[in-house]
Design a protein around this motif. Structure first.
Motif, PDB file in Angstrom:
ATOM      1  N   HIS A 153      -9.409 -31.094   7.626  1.00  0.00           N
ATOM      2  CA  HIS A 153      -9.997 -32.407   7.908  1.00  0.00           C
ATOM      3  C   HIS A 153      -9.201 -33.563   7.298  1.00  0.00           C
ATOM      4  N   ARG A 154      -8.191 -33.228   6.491  1.00  0.00           N
ATOM      5  CA  ARG A 154      -7.306 -34.256   5.954  1.00  0.00           C
ATOM      6  C   ARG A 154      -6.178 -34.611   6.917  1.00  0.00           C
ATOM      7  N   LYS A 208     -12.979 -37.598  11.774  1.00  0.00           N
ATOM      8  CA  LYS A 208     -11.891 -36.730  11.333  1.00  0.00           C
ATOM      9  C   LYS A 208     -11.456 -35.794  12.462  1.00  0.00           C
ATOM     10  N   PRO A 240     -16.654 -34.168  10.771  1.00  0.00           N
ATOM     11  CA  PRO A 240     -16.092 -32.919  10.247  1.00  0.00           C
ATOM     12  C   PRO A 240     -17.147 -31.861   9.925  1.00  0.00           C
TER      13      PRO A 240
END
Length: 338
Positions: A153-154, A208, A240
Motif C-alpha cells: 500500500h506504500r 492507495k 487499502p
C-alpha cells in the motif's frame, strides 16, 4: 472433439516454443535454447506456461510465461503489460514477487504477456492450511501478510494513472448490479447490501494502490513463509482496507474457519504485521466492513455462475462455483450478526 482440442494444444505449444526460443537470449544472454515447455493448470483467466532456458553451463533456469488467452484475447483487469509494471514496482517496495524478466512486444510474435522467474512453492489453499511441511510457515504467515500489505500500500498510486478508481459505495453498487442480473432473489443478499450501505466507511482521504485479490490461493508459500504475491490483474486504487478484509473472507479459509486470515492465522497477527510497517493503528470495524463486502462480492460472482452454467459455460468448474452461493449467505448472516 477431444482429438481436435489435443491437436490445437500441440499446435499452440509448438508455436509458443518457437517464439520463446527466438527471444531466449533477451531473457538470459547465455541461453542456447529452451526445453520442458508445458502448460500449467493454474490461471483462471490467463495462460500459464512453464519452461527451462538451457545454457552452456547446463544450469538450466526455469521461467513462467503469463500470456493472454490465445495471446490476443483481452480479459477484464489491468492488462498484462501494466500487471508486469505493478510487479516491478512491488519488488522495489519490498513485496515478494516473481522477477519480471521480459514483457512481450509485437515483434516477439507471442501476443500479450510477460515472462517471469519461476518461484518454487505451494499455491493451493487447501494444502497451505493443512500440509505438515508448511506447519512452521503458518505460525507467522498472517503477520507476514500484514507486513506485505503495508508495503504494497506504500507503492505510489499516482505512478499508475490508468488504474481504475472506486469508492466503497461505488464498489457496493457494482456488486449489486452483478447480483441484480441474476434470476434468483436472495433475501440474505438484500439484507447485506442494506447493511453495507448503512455502515459504509468514509471515502479514504488518500486512496492507495489495492491488490484486489490478495488471498490464500494467490500467494506462493514455502516452508520459510510467503515467497511471492501472484495475480495482480485486479489491482486498482481505493481503500487499502479492502485487501485486509478480502483475505479474511471465509471462502479463502479452506475449511479452517477458526483462523480468519486465510485459514492459517489470526486477525490480531495480520493487523500487528500491518501496523508494524505502516506505523498507524487500524480500525477493526473497517476491516469487518470490508470482510462483509468481500463476502457478498464473492457471493454475487457465485450467483452469476448459475446463469453462466445454464448458458454458454456448462462446465464442472462453473457448477462448483455456483453451488457455493449458499455458503456465502451463511457467512453473511454470521458476519452481520457479529
Amino acid at each position: 472433439m477431444a482429438r481436435a482440442r489435443m491437436t490445437l494444444t500441440r499446435s499452440t505449444g509448438a508455436s509458443i516454443e518457437g517464439g520463446l526460443r527466438a527471444i531466449a537470449g533477451r531473457i538470459d544472454a547465455s541461453a542456447t535454447g529452451i526445453s520442458g515447455l508445458q502448460r500449467l493448470s493454474g490461471g483462471a483467466t490467463q495462460e500459464i506456461w512453464c519452461f527451462d532456458i538451457e545454457t552452456p553451463a547446463r544450469d538450466d533456469k526455469r521461467y513462467i510465461l503469463r500470456r493472454a488467452p490465445g495471446g490476443t484475447r483481452i480479459t477484464d483487469g489491468t492488462g498484462l503489460e501494466l500487471e508486469a509494471e505493478l510487479m516491478a514496482a512491488a519488488a522495489k517496495a519490498g513485496v515478494p514477487v516473481a522477477e519480471v524478466m521480459h514483457v512481450l512486444s509485437p515483434e516477439d510474435g507471442l501476443g500479450h504477456g510477460f515472462i517471469m522467474r519461476f518461484v518454487e512453492g505451494e499455491t493451493l489453499g487447501g494444502r497451505i492450511v493443512k500440509s505438515d511441511h508448511l506447519r512452521a510457515a503458518r505460525q507467522t504467515l498472517a503477520f507476514e501478510c500484514g507486513e506485505t500489505l503495508a508495503r504494497l500500500h506504500r507503492i505510489p498510486a499516482g505512478d499508475f494513472p490508468t488504474l481504475a478508481r472506486a469508492t466503497p459505495a461505488e464498489l457496493v453498487e457494482r456488486t449489486r448490479i452483478v447480483y441484480a442480473r441474476t434470476t434468483i432473489r436472495r433475501p440474505v443478499f438484500d439484507l447485506a447490501f442494506r447493511w453495507l450501505t448503512d455502515n459504509a466507511p468514509p471515502v479514504p482521504a488518500e486512496p492507495k494502490l489495492v491488490h484486489g485479490d490478495f488471498r490464500n490461493g494467490n500467494l506462493m508459500i514455502g516452508p520459510d513463509g510467503l515467497r511471492a504475491v501472484l495475480d495482480w490483474e485486479l489491482a486498482h486504487v481505493g481503500d487499502p482496507m479492502e485487501d485486509l478484509g478480502w483475505i479474511c473472507v471465509n471462502s479463502w479459509r479452506f475449511g479452517r474457519i477458526d483462523l480468519p486470515v486465510g485459514g492459517f492465522g489470526t486477525l490480531d497477527d495480520l493487523l500487528a504485521g500491518y501496523e508494524l510497517i505502516s506505523g498507524s493503528r487500524l480500525d477493526r470495524s473497517a476491516v469487518h466492513w470490508w470482510e462483509v463486502y468481500g463476502t457478498i462480492r464473492w457471493g454475487a460472482i457465485c450467483a452469476a455462475s448459475v446463469e453462466a452454467f445454464r448458458g454458454e459455460d456448462a462446465t464442472m468448474e462453473r457448477a462448483m462455483i455456483a453451488r457455493r452461493t449458499s455458503e456465502t449467505e451463511i457467512d453473511l448472516l454470521r458476519l452481520i450478526a457479529s
